[in-house]
Every structure is written in C-alpha cells, then in structure tokens.
Motif scaffolding. Structure first.
Motif, mmCIF file in Angstrom:
data_model
loop_
_atom_site.group_PDB
_atom_site.id
_atom_site.type_symbol
_atom_site.label_atom_id
_atom_site.label_comp_id
_atom_site.label_asym_id
_atom_site.label_seq_id
_atom_site.Cartn_x
_atom_site.Cartn_y
_atom_site.Cartn_z
ATOM 1 N N SER A 61 88.890 -59.504 -3.837
ATOM 2 C CA SER A 61 88.303 -60.800 -4.193
ATOM 3 C C SER A 61 87.173 -61.094 -3.227
ATOM 4 O O SER A 61 86.988 -60.378 -2.242
ATOM 5 C CB SER A 61 89.341 -61.925 -4.085
ATOM 6 O OG SER A 61 89.506 -62.329 -2.734
ATOM 7 N N SER A 62 86.434 -62.171 -3.481
ATOM 8 C CA SER A 62 85.461 -62.625 -2.494
ATOM 9 C C SER A 62 86.239 -63.259 -1.339
ATOM 10 O O SER A 62 87.425 -63.569 -1.485
ATOM 11 C CB SER A 62 84.508 -63.631 -3.141
ATOM 12 O OG SER A 62 85.252 -64.690 -3.673
ATOM 13 N N PRO A 63 85.588 -63.462 -0.189
ATOM 14 C CA PRO A 63 86.302 -64.067 0.942
ATOM 15 C C PRO A 63 86.861 -65.433 0.560
ATOM 16 O O PRO A 63 86.156 -66.246 -0.040
ATOM 17 C CB PRO A 63 85.223 -64.202 2.020
ATOM 18 C CG PRO A 63 84.169 -63.210 1.661
ATOM 19 C CD PRO A 63 84.194 -63.125 0.156
ATOM 20 N N GLY A 64 88.131 -65.644 0.870
ATOM 21 C CA GLY A 64 88.698 -66.973 0.699
ATOM 22 C C GLY A 64 89.255 -67.311 -0.676
ATOM 23 O O GLY A 64 89.641 -68.455 -0.929
ATOM 24 N N ALA A 65 89.306 -66.348 -1.599
ATOM 25 C CA ALA A 65 89.827 -66.631 -2.941
ATOM 26 C C ALA A 65 91.333 -66.863 -2.924
ATOM 27 O O ALA A 65 91.893 -67.424 -3.874
ATOM 28 C CB ALA A 65 89.472 -65.488 -3.893
ATOM 29 N N GLY A 66 91.983 -66.408 -1.840
ATOM 30 C CA GLY A 66 93.411 -66.697 -1.719
ATOM 31 C C GLY A 66 94.312 -65.474 -1.691
ATOM 32 O O GLY A 66 95.511 -65.583 -1.948
ATOM 33 N N THR A 121 97.075 -65.903 1.047
ATOM 34 C CA THR A 121 97.995 -66.977 0.658
ATOM 35 C C THR A 121 98.953 -66.488 -0.434
ATOM 36 O O THR A 121 100.157 -66.726 -0.383
ATOM 37 C CB THR A 121 97.195 -68.198 0.146
ATOM 38 O OG1 THR A 121 96.205 -68.535 1.113
ATOM 39 C CG2 THR A 121 98.099 -69.382 -0.087
ATOM 40 N N ASP A 166 90.585 -56.182 6.922
ATOM 41 C CA ASP A 166 89.583 -57.186 7.295
ATOM 42 C C ASP A 166 88.576 -56.499 8.192
ATOM 43 O O ASP A 166 88.896 -55.511 8.846
ATOM 44 C CB ASP A 166 90.216 -58.348 8.085
ATOM 45 C CG ASP A 166 90.980 -59.315 7.194
ATOM 46 O OD1 ASP A 166 90.326 -60.009 6.401
ATOM 47 O OD2 ASP A 166 92.217 -59.356 7.299
ATOM 48 N N ARG A 180 99.848 -63.661 9.619
ATOM 49 C CA ARG A 180 100.368 -64.576 8.591
ATOM 50 C C ARG A 180 101.464 -63.893 7.775
ATOM 51 O O ARG A 180 102.488 -64.502 7.462
ATOM 52 C CB ARG A 180 99.219 -65.043 7.679
ATOM 53 C CG ARG A 180 98.292 -66.049 8.349
ATOM 54 C CD ARG A 180 97.009 -66.263 7.559
ATOM 55 N NE ARG A 180 97.239 -66.814 6.220
ATOM 56 C CZ ARG A 180 96.268 -67.017 5.316
ATOM 57 N NH1 ARG A 180 95.014 -66.702 5.605
ATOM 58 N NH2 ARG A 180 96.554 -67.527 4.136
ATOM 59 N N GLU A 200 95.674 -55.693 0.745
ATOM 60 C CA GLU A 200 94.607 -56.702 0.677
ATOM 61 C C GLU A 200 93.321 -56.064 1.151
ATOM 62 O O GLU A 200 93.157 -55.717 2.324
ATOM 63 C CB GLU A 200 94.925 -57.933 1.540
ATOM 64 C CG GLU A 200 93.735 -58.907 1.544
ATOM 65 C CD GLU A 200 93.999 -60.229 2.260
ATOM 66 O OE1 GLU A 200 95.160 -60.611 2.424
ATOM 67 O OE2 GLU A 200 92.994 -60.882 2.625
ATOM 68 N N GLY A 243 87.456 -58.966 1.949
ATOM 69 C CA GLY A 243 86.900 -59.966 1.045
ATOM 70 C C GLY A 243 85.461 -59.642 0.675
ATOM 71 O O GLY A 243 84.559 -59.739 1.502
ATOM 72 N N ASN A 302 92.941 -68.025 -9.448
ATOM 73 C CA ASN A 302 93.754 -68.755 -8.466
ATOM 74 C C ASN A 302 93.200 -70.164 -8.216
ATOM 75 O O ASN A 302 92.082 -70.479 -8.596
ATOM 76 C CB ASN A 302 93.793 -67.957 -7.147
ATOM 77 C CG ASN A 302 94.747 -68.561 -6.131
ATOM 78 O OD1 ASN A 302 95.783 -69.131 -6.495
ATOM 79 N ND2 ASN A 302 94.397 -68.446 -4.853
ATOM 80 N N ASP A 343 95.319 -75.510 -9.244
ATOM 81 C CA ASP A 343 95.621 -76.903 -8.872
ATOM 82 C C ASP A 343 94.341 -77.703 -8.639
ATOM 83 O O ASP A 343 94.349 -78.928 -8.693
ATOM 84 C CB ASP A 343 96.518 -76.926 -7.617
ATOM 85 C CG ASP A 343 95.907 -76.183 -6.430
ATOM 86 O OD1 ASP A 343 95.583 -76.817 -5.428
ATOM 87 O OD2 ASP A 343 95.725 -74.946 -6.520
ATOM 88 N N LEU A 344 93.229 -76.995 -8.395
ATOM 89 C CA LEU A 344 91.957 -77.686 -8.136
ATOM 90 C C LEU A 344 91.113 -77.891 -9.398
ATOM 91 O O LEU A 344 90.028 -78.470 -9.335
ATOM 92 C CB LEU A 344 91.132 -76.900 -7.100
ATOM 93 C CG LEU A 344 91.776 -76.713 -5.721
ATOM 94 C CD1 LEU A 344 90.859 -75.916 -4.800
ATOM 95 C CD2 LEU A 344 92.113 -78.072 -5.088
ATOM 96 N N SER A 374 98.485 -70.889 -9.053
ATOM 97 C CA SER A 374 98.135 -71.529 -7.794
ATOM 98 C C SER A 374 99.044 -70.963 -6.719
ATOM 99 O O SER A 374 100.261 -71.144 -6.774
ATOM 100 C CB SER A 374 98.311 -73.055 -7.880
ATOM 101 O OG SER A 374 98.284 -73.589 -6.569
ATOM 102 N N THR A 411 99.248 -71.931 -3.765
ATOM 103 C CA THR A 411 99.802 -72.968 -2.889
ATOM 104 C C THR A 411 100.885 -73.797 -3.587
ATOM 105 O O THR A 411 101.936 -74.044 -3.006
ATOM 106 C CB THR A 411 98.705 -73.898 -2.327
ATOM 107 O OG1 THR A 411 97.904 -74.376 -3.389
ATOM 108 C CG2 THR A 411 97.838 -73.176 -1.327
#
Ligand SMILES: Nc1nc2c(ncn2[C@@H]2O[C@H](COP(=O)(O)OP(=O)(O)OP(=O)(O)O)[C@@H](O)[C@H]2O)c(=O)[nH]1
Ligand SMILES: [Mg+2]
Ligand SMILES: [Zn+2]
Ligand SMILES: [Zn+2]
Lengths: 109, 254
Positions: free
Chosen positions: B76-81, B84, B106, B115, B157, B160, B204, B207-208, B236, B238
């Motif tokens: 995914s792109s950085p921060g897509a989840g 998480t 990474d 994490r 993973e 990103g 993902n 929820d937003l 989601s 989260t």
C-alpha cells in the motif's frame, strides 16, 4: 526508486557476461506498460556502472508499445495504458506487448 | 512464459507481474544492437532483467511449500493501515487453528515490528535503507530468521509504496493491495501496475467514509479496469468492521 535495483540487476548480468572485457553498449527492452522510466534508468545506469567494466557504456533502450488481443472480437489493438478495454467494449483482453523487461544484448571489446 | 521475449504469465495467484499468453510479437527479437562504432563483439543475452529475483522467489516458494507455510504480501502507500490491520489480525487469529507470523519491511526503524510484538505476534523486521521495496533475497533472510512453524501463515508488510513492490516477486502465495478512503478514488488508475498484480484489494478506513468524498464503487470499477478478476473487501482496521470477511479470505489461502 526501483530503477536503481533494476539497473543493478542489469549491470550485474552484463559484468558477469563481459568476463573482464570493456562493455561499449548495452541494449535493453523496456515495454511502455512497465513501471520503469527510461530516463531514470539511464541516470541510474551511469551511477551503477562507475568503477566496473561497463563504465562509460552506452545504454540503448528499446521500448515496445502496448498492444493487446481481444478474446471477444478476436482483434488486436493498441494499448496506451493498463486499462484493459477493447474498442469493441469487451474487457476480456490479453496484453500481447509492452510489459517486456529484458536485457537483449551487449557489445564488448 | 513467452520463450522468445521472456514476458510472463498473467496477473493472478502464483504468477509474477506480467501478461497473459499466448501472444504475437510485433517487436523484432532479432534486432541485435549495431554499436555506433561497429567495433567489438556483440553478445546476445536475451534474459529477463529481474530473472535473479524471480529465481530467488521461486526458491522461497519451494521453501514455503515444503513447510506448508502460506505467505501473503501486503502492499500500500505509506499510512494506508497495513500495520494496524496486521496488529488486529495477529491479536484475533493467535490461538486459532493456524499460527501467524509477520515480516515487517520498512526503509528505517523497527517501530512496526515493535507494534506487532506488542500485539503478541512473532515478527522479523527488514530495513531496506534506500530501497523502496522488499525483494526475494531480503525475504529469504527474514524467513530463515523467522523460522515459521509448519502450516503457519506469514504476513509480509512491504515498504509503503504503490509502485516498486509490484515489480518484485517475493515467492508469496497472494498479493494484497490496501487503499484507504483518504487517498482518493482515482488511485487504481494512477498506480495501475500495483492493482494489475493484486489478488485482493482491501479498502480500509471505511469508518472515515462520512468525512471524505471517496467513492468505493468507482474505485472498484477503476481497479477492475486494470484487473478484471480482482476480489475486493472493505473494512476498518480500527473499528473492526468487515474483518470477518478478511479472516475468511485468509483461511481460503491454505
Ligand atoms: N480511522 C482509521 N484510521 C486508521 C485505520 N487503519 C489505520 N488507521 C490509522 O492510519 C495511520 C497509519 O496506519 P499504519 O497501520 O501505521 O499504516 P501503514 O500502512 O502500516 O504505514 P507505513 O508502514 O508507514 O507504510 C495510523 O494513525 C492508524 O491509526 C482505520 O481503519 N480507520
Ligand atoms: Mg506499517
Ligand atoms: Zn521506487
Ligand atoms: Zn474486442
């Protein structure tokens, strides 16, 4: 930048085959439907060949255009990008060119 | 794979990035470079640029098969989840039928591996430095260090990045692309290579959805325009909404 690791792969293969002889030109085939940018490749090639038998070699890039074959209407057509859609409206198509990523040949001596 | 130009099998399970066979060759395979100087000797190589990575990926595939381990590559792109989702997955699946382990890629830091460890997962961190993707050699080293149990699931993973990881086969069983609703509906058209090699797309952060102008149906249509057979899940990481379908999909990768 993946062009750097791609160039490294090219230079590794070339230097191995050159077996110590100076490399003059390297011909690669990079289809337009790959995520590889020719200008970045050239830039990385000069960096990567420094200090090897391929230093100063010229990188020639053959860029096959994108083409596809439609299984519905049986026609071949030009594919400017990866959107797999025949002018007839069918999405049942097979890419026939444009995704090549190959070292074709080199000139040594 | 095409024996002439080396272009390989179509997108989908097990295949490398590439195209469907059989196909015609409008480009000329015999045109060997005439050097401007005309001097020297021409050596024909006709080999795939990423051939070495593909050999190593095949070796990983065989290694994994011998241990009945299934590897899934998450991109995914950085921060897509990605992390998480992996934290949640490790928490929810640990203690169930099959062991889960994680390889974290990474450029820098071991933060994501930390994490996963806190979530109770067995994990190995790979730092690629300047490299913007994992390759088969890095994964080979990580698998050796991870030493996954027979029959386990290894979730990888990737770094990103929506471009480079698409080019590098790791020896995985399936490829998953995660896109989050804050990234924009048009991403599959802007990064078609990634979507073309995926087996599954996860949308993902649903929820937003009330707060952004993301159109899931249009995004799926774009993704399928470059990869008609694509599976899609919306969830989601989260809130946990939609996770059951994700676990079911993972169960199907036996
Ligand atoms: N609202 C919401 N936020 C989420 C969801 N999933 C992840 N996030 C948030 O998105 C941010 C980035 O999540 P990560 O899991 O670190 O993303 P990543 O893909 O692993 O990022 P990199 O490893 O840096 O590429 C964090 O602040 C998460 O809490 C979700 O489903 N909904
Ligand atoms: Mg992460
Ligand atoms: Zn890159
Ligand atoms: Zn057609």
């Amino acid at each position: 930048m993946h062009e750097l690791s791609i160039t490294q792969s090219i230079v590794d293969a070339v230097c191995e085959q050159a077996a110590g002889r100076p490399v003059r030109t390297v011909l690669v085939r990079v289809g337009i439907l790959t995520a590889v940018v020719p200008d970045s490749l050239r830039f990385c090639f000069d960096l990567t060949t420094a200090g090897t038998v391929a230093e100063g070699a010229q990188l020639e890039i053959d860029q096959p255009p994108g083409t596809a074959h439609c299984r519905a209407c049986e026609k071949d057509f030009a594919l400017p990008d990866l959107v797999l859609l025949c002018p007839c409206g069918s999405a049942d198509v097979a890419v026939t060119s444009g995704q090549e990523l190959q070292i074709v040949s080199m000139r040594v001596g | 794979m095409c024996g002439t130009c080396g272009c390989h099998g179509g997108p989908g399970e097990g295949g490398g990035p590439g195209l469907a066979v059989p196909h015609a060759h409008p480009h000329d395979h015999d045109q060997v470079g005439e050097s401007p100087s005309g001097a020297g000797e021409t050596i024909t190589l006709e080999q795939r640029v990423l051939g070495k990575n593909e050999e190593l990926a095949d070796r990983n595939r065989a290694w994994l098969a011998r241990r009945s381990v299934v590897a899934v590559n998450l991109m995914s792109s950085p921060g897509a989840g990605k992390t998480t989702l992996l934290e949640r997955t490790v928490r929810d699946l640990t203690g169930r039928d099959r062991p889960v382990a994680v390889i974290e890629g990474d450029q820098e830091t071991a933060l994501d591996a930390e994490r996963i460890r806190r979530a109770g997962g067995s994990v190995v961190q790979v730092n690629t430095g300047a490299g913007c993707h994992l390759d088969a050699e890095m994964v080979e080293g990580a698998l050796t260090a991870l030493d996954p149990d027979t029959g386990s699931l290894v979730l990888v993973e990737n770094v990103g990045n929506l471009v480079c990881p698409a080019l590098f086969d790791l020896g995985e069983r399936s490829r998953v692309v995660i896109i989050s609703v804050t990234e924009g509906t048009d991403k599959p058209l802007k990064y078609p290579y990634m979507f073309a090699v995926a087996d599954l797309v996860i949308i993902n952060k649903v929820d937003l959805l009330p707060y952004v102008d993301f159109d899931p149906d249009q995004c799926v249509a774009y993704a399928r325009s470059v990869n008609p057979g694509l599976r899609v899940l919306t969830l989601s990481a989260t809130t946990g909404e939609g996770l059951d379908a994700w676990y079911e999909w993972l169960e199907g990768r036996a």
